[in-house]
Write a protein that holds these residues in place. Structure first.
Motif, PDB file in Angstrom:
ATOM      1  N   TRP A  47      32.261   3.812   9.652  1.00 26.14           N
ATOM      2  CA  TRP A  47      31.909   2.815   8.640  1.00 26.14           C
ATOM      3  C   TRP A  47      31.697   1.435   9.260  1.00 26.14           C
ATOM      4  O   TRP A  47      31.055   0.570   8.657  1.00 26.14           O
ATOM      5  CB  TRP A  47      33.001   2.749   7.578  1.00 26.14           C
ATOM      6  CG  TRP A  47      33.045   3.974   6.708  1.00 26.14           C
ATOM      7  CD1 TRP A  47      33.807   5.094   6.898  1.00 26.14           C
ATOM      8  CD2 TRP A  47      32.266   4.219   5.539  1.00 26.14           C
ATOM      9  NE1 TRP A  47      33.553   6.017   5.916  1.00 26.14           N
ATOM     10  CE2 TRP A  47      32.615   5.507   5.055  1.00 26.14           C
ATOM     11  CE3 TRP A  47      31.308   3.489   4.835  1.00 26.14           C
ATOM     12  CZ2 TRP A  47      32.054   6.074   3.916  1.00 26.14           C
ATOM     13  CZ3 TRP A  47      30.741   4.044   3.704  1.00 26.14           C
ATOM     14  CH2 TRP A  47      31.107   5.323   3.252  1.00 26.14           C
ATOM     15  N   ALA A  48      32.218   1.230  10.451  1.00 27.01           N
ATOM     16  CA  ALA A  48      32.097  -0.082  11.094  1.00 27.01           C
ATOM     17  C   ALA A  48      30.663  -0.395  11.493  1.00 27.01           C
ATOM     18  O   ALA A  48      30.312  -1.565  11.698  1.00 27.01           O
ATOM     19  CB  ALA A  48      33.005  -0.144  12.325  1.00 27.01           C
ATOM     20  N   GLN A  49      29.817   0.637  11.612  1.00 30.35           N
ATOM     21  CA  GLN A  49      28.433   0.393  12.058  1.00 30.35           C
ATOM     22  C   GLN A  49      27.539  -0.108  10.928  1.00 30.35           C
ATOM     23  O   GLN A  49      26.441  -0.594  11.170  1.00 30.35           O
ATOM     24  CB  GLN A  49      27.842   1.675  12.635  1.00 30.35           C
ATOM     25  CG  GLN A  49      27.561   2.763  11.604  1.00 30.35           C
ATOM     26  CD  GLN A  49      26.861   3.968  12.191  1.00 30.35           C
ATOM     27  OE1 GLN A  49      25.677   3.905  12.510  1.00 30.35           O
ATOM     28  NE2 GLN A  49      27.602   5.059  12.368  1.00 30.35           N
ATOM     29  N   ILE A  50      27.998  -0.006   9.686  1.00 32.54           N
ATOM     30  CA  ILE A  50      27.167  -0.398   8.548  1.00 32.54           C
ATOM     31  C   ILE A  50      27.116  -1.922   8.439  1.00 32.54           C
ATOM     32  O   ILE A  50      28.153  -2.597   8.425  1.00 32.54           O
ATOM     33  CB  ILE A  50      27.695   0.230   7.243  1.00 32.54           C
ATOM     34  CG1 ILE A  50      27.561   1.746   7.321  1.00 32.54           C
ATOM     35  CG2 ILE A  50      26.935  -0.320   6.035  1.00 32.54           C
ATOM     36  CD1 ILE A  50      28.090   2.490   6.110  1.00 32.54           C
ATOM     37  N   THR A  93      36.546  -4.166  11.377  1.00 29.39           N
ATOM     38  CA  THR A  93      36.937  -5.553  11.657  1.00 29.39           C
ATOM     39  C   THR A  93      36.326  -6.548  10.679  1.00 29.39           C
ATOM     40  O   THR A  93      36.683  -7.725  10.696  1.00 29.39           O
ATOM     41  CB  THR A  93      36.513  -5.940  13.082  1.00 29.39           C
ATOM     42  OG1 THR A  93      35.099  -5.755  13.214  1.00 29.39           O
ATOM     43  CG2 THR A  93      37.252  -5.094  14.105  1.00 29.39           C
ATOM     44  N   LEU A  94      35.400  -6.082   9.845  1.00 29.48           N
ATOM     45  CA  LEU A  94      34.817  -6.975   8.841  1.00 29.48           C
ATOM     46  C   LEU A  94      34.363  -6.165   7.640  1.00 29.48           C
ATOM     47  O   LEU A  94      34.169  -4.949   7.733  1.00 29.48           O
ATOM     48  CB  LEU A  94      33.658  -7.801   9.408  1.00 29.48           C
ATOM     49  CG  LEU A  94      32.453  -7.076  10.012  1.00 29.48           C
ATOM     50  CD1 LEU A  94      31.445  -6.698   8.928  1.00 29.48           C
ATOM     51  CD2 LEU A  94      31.765  -7.949  11.049  1.00 29.48           C
ATOM     52  N   ASN A  95      34.189  -6.870   6.547  1.00 30.61           N
ATOM     53  CA  ASN A  95      33.732  -6.261   5.296  1.00 30.61           C
ATOM     54  C   ASN A  95      32.296  -6.687   5.050  1.00 30.61           C
ATOM     55  O   ASN A  95      32.036  -7.834   4.670  1.00 30.61           O
ATOM     56  CB  ASN A  95      34.628  -6.703   4.134  1.00 30.61           C
ATOM     57  CG  ASN A  95      34.311  -5.976   2.830  1.00 30.61           C
ATOM     58  OD1 ASN A  95      33.220  -5.462   2.655  1.00 30.61           O
ATOM     59  ND2 ASN A  95      35.270  -5.949   1.920  1.00 30.61           N
ATOM     60  N   PRO A  96      31.315  -5.800   5.268  1.00 27.97           N
ATOM     61  CA  PRO A  96      29.903  -6.186   5.124  1.00 27.97           C
ATOM     62  C   PRO A  96      29.516  -6.530   3.691  1.00 27.97           C
ATOM     63  O   PRO A  96      28.457  -7.127   3.462  1.00 27.97           O
ATOM     64  CB  PRO A  96      29.153  -4.945   5.606  1.00 27.97           C
ATOM     65  CG  PRO A  96      30.103  -3.818   5.378  1.00 27.97           C
ATOM     66  CD  PRO A  96      31.472  -4.389   5.632  1.00 27.97           C
TER      67      PRO A  96
END
Length: 306
Positions: A47-50, A93-96
Motif C-alpha cells: 500500500w505504500a507505493q500508492i 510512512t504517509l497517508n496519500p
C-alpha cells in the motif's frame, strides 16, 4: 482483514464496516487495473507505493460514472481511515489521502408546496389567541421569506417601524439587517396579533411574538404549532417553517422570473448589508412582490413614502 477487525474493536457500525470494506475493494480494483498489475486484490500488500494521484484519478473516474458526492466523500474517508490504520501499524510512512478534498456536496433545496396547499394551510379557523399569533407567524414566514430564527427574533422596534409601509426589518445571518416585504394578508394577521399581544406579553418584553409565559416565542414552538396546523388543514405532507420560506421564493420566482428580487427578499448570505440598502431599488422590489406574491395584493397607493 485486520482493518475491519480494528473498526469492530472501535465499535463502528456494521453498516460502516461493510461500506468501508466495499470502498477499499473498489479502489484497489481500480488501482490494479490502471497500474497494469497482474496481482489480485487478495495478493496486493504494498500500500505504500500508492500515490495521491491514483486517488485523484479514482475519484475523477467515479464522478464521471455519476457517483454522488456523498458516496465519494465516504469512499475517500474509508481510504483515509485505512491509511491511518496502516500508519499506526508502521506499515506506511504517509497517508496519500490526507491532502485530498472530497467533492463538494450540493445542498438539496427543500421541497416547496404549491399555492393551493399554501392557501389551505393559511386559511384555517382561528379559535384561540395562540391561533391568532401563529397565523401572524406563518403569514410572515411565507410573505417575507423569513427564516424562522428571524421571525422569532423580531422585535417591536426597529422590527415593525416600517410595518405600515409594508416592510419589517429583520436581523439575519451574520448579524446583517434587511427589509422583508409584508403583503396585505400578513399585515392583517400581524395587526390582529398586535391587538391582543399586550394581554399576553410580559411588561418590557420587546419580542413581537411571545409564548404562554409572556416571553419570546421559541423556534421549537413554531414547528409544533405548524405541525398542528398542517394536520388541521388536512395536508398530506410534512411542513416546516423553512418550507414556507422556500414556498415564498418559489412562487415569486415562478410568477416574476426576477431572480435578483428573490435573492433580496431572502437575504442570501452573498448579499451584503450595503448592497441591500444602497444598490437595491426597494420600489422595484415592492412592485415585483405585489404583482407576484399570491397573498400580497397591496393597494396601489401603498408605497415606501408612507
Amino acid at each position: 482483514m485486520a482493518f475491519i477487525h480494528d473498526l469492530q474493536a472501535r465499535n463502528a457500525s456494521v453498516h460502516t464496516q461493510t461500506n468501508y470494506q466495499r470502498d477499499l475493494q473498489a479502489f484497489l480494483a481500480f488501482y490494479l487495473k490502471h497500474s497494469l498489475s497482474e496481482l489480485s486484490d487478495a495478493e496486493f500488500t504494498d500500500w505504500a507505493q500508492i500515490q495521491p494521484n491514483a486517488l485523484r484519478r479514482f475519484l475523477s473516474e467515479r464522478m464521471a460514472q455519476g457517483i454522488g458526492a456523498r458516496t465519494l466523500a465516504r469512499q475517500l474517508s474509508a481510504i483515509r481511515a485505512f491509511y491511518d490504520f496502516l500508519l499506526h501499524r508502521g506499515l506506511v510512512t504517509l497517508n496519500p489521502a490526507k491532502g485530498i478534498k472530497a467533492p463538494k456536496q450540493g445542498k438539496p433545496l427543500p421541497k416547496s408546496i404549491d399555492v393551493d396547499w399554501t392557501q389551505t394551510l393559511l386559511d384555517q379557523p382561528l379559535n384561540s389567541w395562540q391561533n391568532v399569533r401563529d397565523q401572524a407567524v406563518f403569514e410572515l414566514l411565507y410573505s417575507g421569506g423569513l427564516r424562522v430564527s428571524e421571525c422569532v427574533g423580531l422585535d417591536l422596534l426597529p422590527g415593525l417601524a416600517m410595518l405600515n409601509s409594508g416592510w419589517v426589518q429583520v436581523l439575519g445571518k451574520g448579524q446583517k439587517h434587511r427589509l422583508a416585504p409584508v403583503g396585505s394578508k400578513a399585515l392583517q394577521a400581524l395587526q390582529a396579533w398586535l391587538t391582543v399581544r399586550p394581554t399576553y406579553a410580559k411588561p418590557h418584553e420587546t419580542a413581537v411574538f411571545v409564548s404562554a409565559r409572556g416571553t419570546r416565542l421559541g423556534v421549537r414552538s413554531v414547528q409544533l404549532s405548524l405541525d398542528k396546523r398542517t394536520v388541521q388543514a388536512g395536508l398530506p405532507t410534512k411542513m416546516s417553517p423553512h418550507r414556507l420560506r422556500h414556498a415564498c421564493a418559489t412562487h415569486v420566482l415562478e410568477s416574476s422570473g426576477d431572480l435578483r428580487a428573490v435573492q433580496e427578499i431572502l437575504g442570501h448570505a452573498n448579499l451584503s448589508t450595503t448592497q441591500i440598502y444602497t444598490k437595491l431599488d426597494l420600489q422595484h422590489l415592492a412592485q415585483v412582490y405585489d404583482l407576484a406574491h399570491p397573498r400580497a395584493k397591496k393597494t396601489p397607493t401603498q408605497s415606501l413614502d408612507e
